[in-house]
Design an enzyme around this catalytic site. Structure first.
Site: not given
Ligand code: UD1
Ligand code: CA
Length: 468
Positions: A75, A157, A408, A16, A81, A172, A9-11
Site C-alpha cells: 500500500q 473516530e 592447572s 510514536r 485503513t 471499535n 494491516l501493517a502498512a
Molecule cells: C483504527 C480505527 C479505530 C479503532 C482503532 C483500534 C480507523 C479509521 N480507525 O484507528 O476506529 O478504534 O484502529 O486500534 O480504521 N494502516 C495501514 N494503512 C493505512 C493506515 C493504517 O496499513 O493507510 C494500519 C496500521 O499499520 C495499523 C492499523 O492499520 O496496523 C490501524 O491504523 P491506525 O492508524 O493505528 O488506526 P487508528 O487511528 O488507531
C-alpha cells in the site's frame, strides 16, 4: 463451509515508536509483534493470509521470509485503513466467503475470540461484524454509535466525534469479519471527508447501513486482548501481560518459578516438571529444559537444550548449546555456540566453552577457556587451562582424549592432541601431541638458590624481604 481469508494491516508508519525499525518487527516476549498475530491467524487455518505492507515494506518482507504461505500486498501511499484493505482487491474480490481483518500491532488477540467473532458473523448472516469492547478510558479509539434499538449505526473516530459521542465507552477494536460479496465495491465508495483526510474503513458500517445491509457488533469483555501497541511504553505493558500469562501456564504445568515477576520465558520454550527457576532468569528462543533441573538467579539461555537433573548455578550465559543429563554448571559459566556439555559433566566458575564438546563426567571447574576442542569422557581440566585455538589466521582444534588430566595453568597450542589417560604437567605450554598414557611437561625448570637472601644482603646492602 465458509472460506476464510485473513488480511492483516501493517502498512502504517508508527511515529510514536520513535524507531528506525518497523513497529511490527519489534520484539514482544521473544516473538516479533507481527508473529504473534500470524500464529493466531495460523490457528484459524485460513484459506489465505495476506499482509498489507507499506512503510519499510522490504524490511517487513525480509523478516517474514520464513512464513512461506503468507502473501504480501503493498500500500503506497498509505491513505487510511479503508484504502489499505482495498489493496487486496485483486487477490480477494473474486473469492467467496469471509475476510477477517486484523492489525499487525494487536498481538494479544486470542484464537478463541476470533472464532467467536466468525461464528457470530456466520450465524447472523451479516455483511460486517465488528469486534468491540467497553473501556473505562476509551480515548483515542473509534466509538461505537448504536441506534435507539441498540443496533450498530456507525463508528466515529475520536477526532471526528462530538463531545457526546466521546462519552461512549464501547470502542471499535478495528477487527472485523467481512463478507467478501459487495465488500470491495463498497470500499471504492469510501470518502475522505473527515478530520484526517483518510479513507476510513470504519465508514463501511454507515455505508452498509444506507444500503440496508446487516452490520453487527460483538462486544467482548476482554479488553486487554484488543489493545494495540503504539509506543514502547505500551510495548512494555503488553510484554508484562504476555509474560504473566506465560509464567502462569508454566507454573501450572509443574515448574517452580521463584520470582515470576522477573522471569522471562519465550513462547516456544519448554520446561519439564519439578524444575526450579530462580529470579532474573531468561529462557529464550527454542530453549528446552528437562525435568528436575535447577536454574539459579540471573542465567540466560538462548536456543539451548538442557537434559534432566541439570544444575545451573547463578549467572551463567548459554547460547546455541546442549547440556546433558545431570551436568552441573556455574556460577558464571559462559557456554557459547555449538558447545555440548556431556552427561554429568561439570563446568565451574569463569569457564568459557566455544564450539567445544566436553564428554561424560568430564570436569573444568575453574577459570578456563576451551575453544574448538573435543574433550572425551572423564577428563579433568585444571584451573586456568587455555586452548590456544587461534593462530591469527585459522581456528585450530584441540583434542583431549578420555581420562586425560590437564594440570592447572596449561596452554594447549592447537592443533594438538592429548592422548587417552595422558597427563599434562601444571604450567605447561604444550605445542606437540602428548601420546596416550604419557606425561607432557613443558615449562621452565625450577632453580632454588640456597641462602640467596642473606648473600644478597651482604653484597648489595639490601634488606631481606622479611626485614622490610
Ligand atoms: C483504527 C480505527 C479505530 C479503532 C482503532 C483500534 C480507523 C479509521 N480507525 O484507528 O476506529 O478504534 O484502529 O486500534 O480504521 N494502516 C495501514 N494503512 C493505512 C493506515 C493504517 O496499513 O493507510 C494500519 C496500521 O499499520 C495499523 C492499523 O492499520 O496496523 C490501524 O491504523 P491506525 O492508524 O493505528 O488506526 P487508528 O487511528 O488507531
Ligand atoms: Ca492504532
Amino acid at each position: 463451509m465458509h472460506d476464510l481469508h485473513v488480511v492483516i494491516l501493517a502498512a502504517g508508519k508508527s511515529t510514536r515508536m520513535k524507531s528506525a525499525r518497523p513497529k511490527v518487527l519489534h520484539d514482544l516476549a521473544g516473538r516479533m509483534l507481527i508473529e504473534h498475530v500470524l500464529h493466531t491467524a495460523r490457528a484459524l487455518t485460513a484459506t489465505s493470509t495476506t499482509l498489507v505492507v507499506g512503510h519499510a515494506a522490504e524490511d517487513v518482507k525480509a523478516a517474514l521470509a520464513g512464513w512461506t504461505t503468507l502473501q504480501f500486498v503493498e500500500q503506497s501511499p498509505q491513505l487510511g485503513t479503508g484504502h489499505a484493505l482495498l489493496q487486496t482487491e485483486s487477490l480477494l474480490s473474486a473469492k467467496k466467503g469471509t475476510v477477517l481483518l486484523l492489525y499487525g500491532d494487536v498481538p494479544l488477540l486470542s484464537t478463541g475470540t476470533l472464532q467467536r467473532l466468525l461464528e457470530a458473523h456466520h450465524t447472523s448472516h451479516a455483511a460486517a461484524t465488528v469486534l468491540t469492547t467497553e473501556l473505562a478510558d476509551p480515548y483515542g479509539y473509534g466509538r461505537i454509535v448504536r441506534d435507539a434499538a441498540g443496533h450498530l449505526e456507525r463508528i466515529v473516530e475520536e477526532r471526528d466525534a462530538s463531545a457526546e459521542q466521546r462519552e461512549i465507552r464501547e470502542i471499535n477494536s478495528g477487527i472485523y469479519a467481512l463478507s467478501v460479496s459487495h465488500l470491495f465495491e463498497t470500499l471504492h465508495r469510501l470518502a475522505t471527508d473527515n478530520a484526517q483526510g483518510e479513507y476510513y474503513l470504519t465508514d463501511l458500517v454507515a455505508l452498509y447501513r444506507q444500503e440496508h445491509r446487516k452490520v453487527e457488533a460483538l462486544c467482548v469483555d476482554t479488553p486487554d486482548e484488543l489493545r494495540g501497541i503504539n509506543s514502547r511504553v505500551e510495548l512494555a505493558d503488553m510484554a508484562r501481560i504476555v509474560r504473566d500469562r506465560r509464567n502462569a501456564t508454566i507454573m501450572l504445568s509443574g515448574v517452580t518459578l521463584q520470582d515470576p515477576d522477573t522471569t522471562y520465558i519465550d513462547a516456544d520454550v519448554t520446561i519439564g516438571i519439578d524444575t526450579t527457576v530462580g529470579p532474573g532468569v531468561q529462557l529464550q528462543g527454542s530453549t528446552t529444559i528437562g525435568a528436575r533441573c535447577t536454574i539459579l538467579a540471573g542465567c540466560r539461555l538462548r536456543n539451548v537444550s538442557v537434559g534432566d537433573d541439570v544444575t545451573i548455578l547463578d549467572h551463567c550465559v548459554l547460547t546455541d548449546a546442549a547440556v546433558g543429563d545431570g551436568a552441573r554448571l556455574g556460577p558464571f559459566a559462559h557456554i557459547r555456540p555449538q558447545s555440548v556439555v556431556g552427561r554429568s559433566a561439570h563446568v565451574g566458575n569463569f569457564v568459557e566453552l566455544k564450539k567445544t564438546t566436553l564428554g561424560t563426567g568430564s570436569k573444568a571447574n575453574h577459570l578456563a577457556y576451551l575453544g574448538d576442542a573435543v574433550i572425551g569422557d572423564g577428563v579433568n581440566v585444571g584451573a586456568g587451562t587455555i586452548t590456544c585455538n587461534y593462530d591469527g589466521t585459522h581456528k585450530n582444534r584441540t583434542v583431549i582424549e578420555d581420562g586425560a588430566f590437564i594440570g592447572s595453568n596449561s596452554a594447549l597450542v592447537a592443533p594438538v592432541t592429548i592422548g587417552a589417560g595422558a597427563y599434562v604437567g601444571a604450567g605447561s605450554t604444550i605445542t606437540r601431541d602428548v601420546p596416550a598414557g604419557a606425561l607432557g611437561v613443558a615449562r621452565g625448570h625450577q632453580h632454588n638458590k640456597e641462602d640467596w637472601t642473606s648473600t644478597r644482603k651482604t653484597t648489595t646492602g639490601a634488606k631481606p624481604p622479611e626485614a622490610q
